[in-house]
Motif scaffolding. Structure first.
Motif, short mmCIF file in Angstrom:
data_model
loop_
_atom_site.label_atom_id
_atom_site.label_comp_id
_atom_site.label_asym_id
_atom_site.label_seq_id
_atom_site.Cartn_x
_atom_site.Cartn_y
_atom_site.Cartn_z
N TYR A 26 -4.88 3.44 8.31
CA TYR A 26 -5.85 3.37 7.22
C TYR A 26 -7.26 3.21 7.78
CZ TYR A 26 -1.69 2.43 4.45
OH TYR A 26 -0.44 2.52 3.87
N LEU A 55 0.81 -1.21 0.00
CA LEU A 55 0.00 0.00 0.00
C LEU A 55 0.85 1.26 0.00
CD1 LEU A 55 -2.73 -0.96 2.66
CD2 LEU A 55 -2.81 -1.23 0.16
N PRO A 56 0.32 2.35 -0.58
CA PRO A 56 0.97 3.65 -0.43
C PRO A 56 0.79 4.13 1.01
CG PRO A 56 -1.16 3.93 -1.49
CD PRO A 56 -0.94 2.44 -1.36
N ILE A 99 -4.96 -1.27 -8.64
CA ILE A 99 -5.13 -1.32 -7.19
C ILE A 99 -4.68 -2.69 -6.66
CG2 ILE A 99 -7.52 -2.16 -7.17
CD1 ILE A 99 -8.00 -0.02 -4.95
N GLY A 119 -5.78 6.58 3.53
CA GLY A 119 -6.39 5.77 2.48
C GLY A 119 -7.37 4.81 3.12
N LYS A 145 -10.31 -0.03 -12.10
CA LYS A 145 -9.17 0.22 -11.21
C LYS A 145 -8.17 -0.93 -11.38
CE LYS A 145 -11.13 3.71 -8.79
NZ LYS A 145 -10.56 5.05 -8.56
N VAL A 179 -7.32 2.20 -1.41
CA VAL A 179 -5.95 1.99 -1.89
C VAL A 179 -5.58 0.51 -1.98
CG1 VAL A 179 -5.11 4.24 -1.11
CG2 VAL A 179 -5.07 2.28 0.47
N GLY A 180 -6.47 -0.37 -1.52
CA GLY A 180 -6.21 -1.80 -1.59
C GLY A 180 -7.42 -2.60 -1.19
#
Length: 375
Positions: A229, A193-194, A286, A198, A283, A262-263
């Motif tokens: 998150y 993940l970034p 992702i 998120g 997407k 984000v995931g």
């Protein structure tokens, strides 16, 4: 010396009996003269080394004892699909131990849960009547409690696998610990993940009526929230319209969540629905992490859409149960628990753990499963 061979079985209802006929050399006093010899496990990057070492330690202690032949039964919810490796492993273990035993379970479950529960209760009582000293069981639920209490009152040792019964006087549980499993899967996705903020979408279960599913989901959720998150949980829908409903719900959140998703993490065998939702929401990049090894999940892994999956070690559940039952008779419950301690949470729940399978290791994992007869 005399060579004693024995094998027992009983078939009824919808069950298939798979007998594990063992052999053991004994002297005139009935003491073990030939030590237990395990079938060598091929070395592989997926071989659970610590679990294997614990089994070897248990065998070493059992081999110091001198006991009479044992009789046991392993009762499963069914014998096919997810349960096929359990059947293979339990029979292998009983063969290595030289015990009289069999594996019981429907080949094709009727679909009627009350009928399945009653059949398993019949199996419990029949196993006791036939002289079983130990029972390994994947119970359907509380419906098995009374029959198991009757068995334990007669001195029969009970080890549960895959599904536990709490509170219960059973000796040991063997299987996946769901909260830990959810956390493991979350850690796998977390590495992809970034940085936060998120939102992570979890295809799991938030219904407290299903404790195992709830525990797995909560284990994952705690990892993401601790890392900063937000978490959105889609409670998996299992009926005929479930796939479409799940995909539509996740698609909508992929398009509207704030902060953005984000995931995605799927926690059950239908994890591939996460990839379907991401495709529907356009997407493609992702990161998605899954659970279990459904063919659709594997297809998405080969396409690079699912980055990794997590599989339960049901083979080892089936393999451990006969050894634990035998160990309890040979060296006692406390000594058996002490040996199992490296894999145990509390003093009575053996965590067989998970295999983490990256998308580029699918074929290597298939090779591993084939090498132990669990594919």
């Amino acid at each position: 010396m005399t060579m004693i061979r024995w094998c027992w079985g009983a078939a009824f209802g919808l069950t298939l009996v798979t007998a594990a006929c063992g052999s053991s050399e004994t002297d005139d006093a009935g003491e073990r003269a030939v030590p237990i010899q395990r079938t060598p496990t091929p070395e592989n990057e997926f071989t659970p080394a610590e679990l294997e070492a614990t089994i070897d330690n248990l065998v070493a202690e059992i081999n110091k004892s001198a006991i009479e032949p044992a009789q046991m039964a392993v009762l499963l919810k069914q014998q096919t699909g997810f349960w096929a490796p359990v059947v293979t492993a339990a029979n292998r273990a009983m063969g290595e131990l030289g015990v009289a035993g069999n594996v019981l379970g429907p080949i094709a479950p009727s679909g009627d849960i009350e009928e399945s529960e009653e059949l398993q209760n019949q199996q419990i009582r029949q196993a006791v009547a036939d002289g079983a000293e130990g029972i390994g069981i994947a119970p359907f639920g509380d419906a098995q409690a009374a029959a198991l209490e009757e068995a334990m009152a007669k001195g029969v040792q009970v080890v549960t696998l895959d599904t536990d019964l709490l509170p219960s006087k059973r000796a040991i549980y063997v299987g996946t610990l769901n909260k830990a499993a959810g956390a493991t899967a979350a850690e796998t996705l977390l590495a992809m993940l970034p940085p936060p903020p998120g939102t992570v979408m979890i295809h799991g279960n938030d219904d407290p009526g299903w404790v195992d599913g709830m525990d797995r989901t909560q284990g994952a959720r705690e990892v993401f929230e601790k890392a900063g998150y937000g978490a959105l949980v889609r409670s998996t829908t299992w009926d005929a319209t479930g796939e479409a409903e799940d995909v539509e719900w996740m698609k909508d959140k992929l398009e509207t969540a704030d902060p953005p998703v984000v995931g995605l993490l799927g926690l059950f065998n239908v994890s591939y629905r996460c990839a379907m939702a991401a495709d529907a929401a356009s997407k493609p990049d992702i990161p998605i992490v899954a659970f279990d090894f459904d063919p659709k999940t594997v297809d998405y892994m080969r396409k690079g859409r699912i980055k990794a999956t997590h599989t339960q070690r049901q083979y080892y559940e089936g393999y451990l149960v006969p050894y634990i039952l035998y160990g309890i008779k040979a060296i006692g419950l406390d000594a058996t628990r002490d040996i199992l301690a490296p894999q145990t949470v509390g003093d009575d729940r053996v965590n067989t753990g998970l295999d983490v399978v990256p998308g580029d290791k699918i074929d290597a994992y298939y090779d591993f499963l084939s090498s132990i007869g669990a594919n």
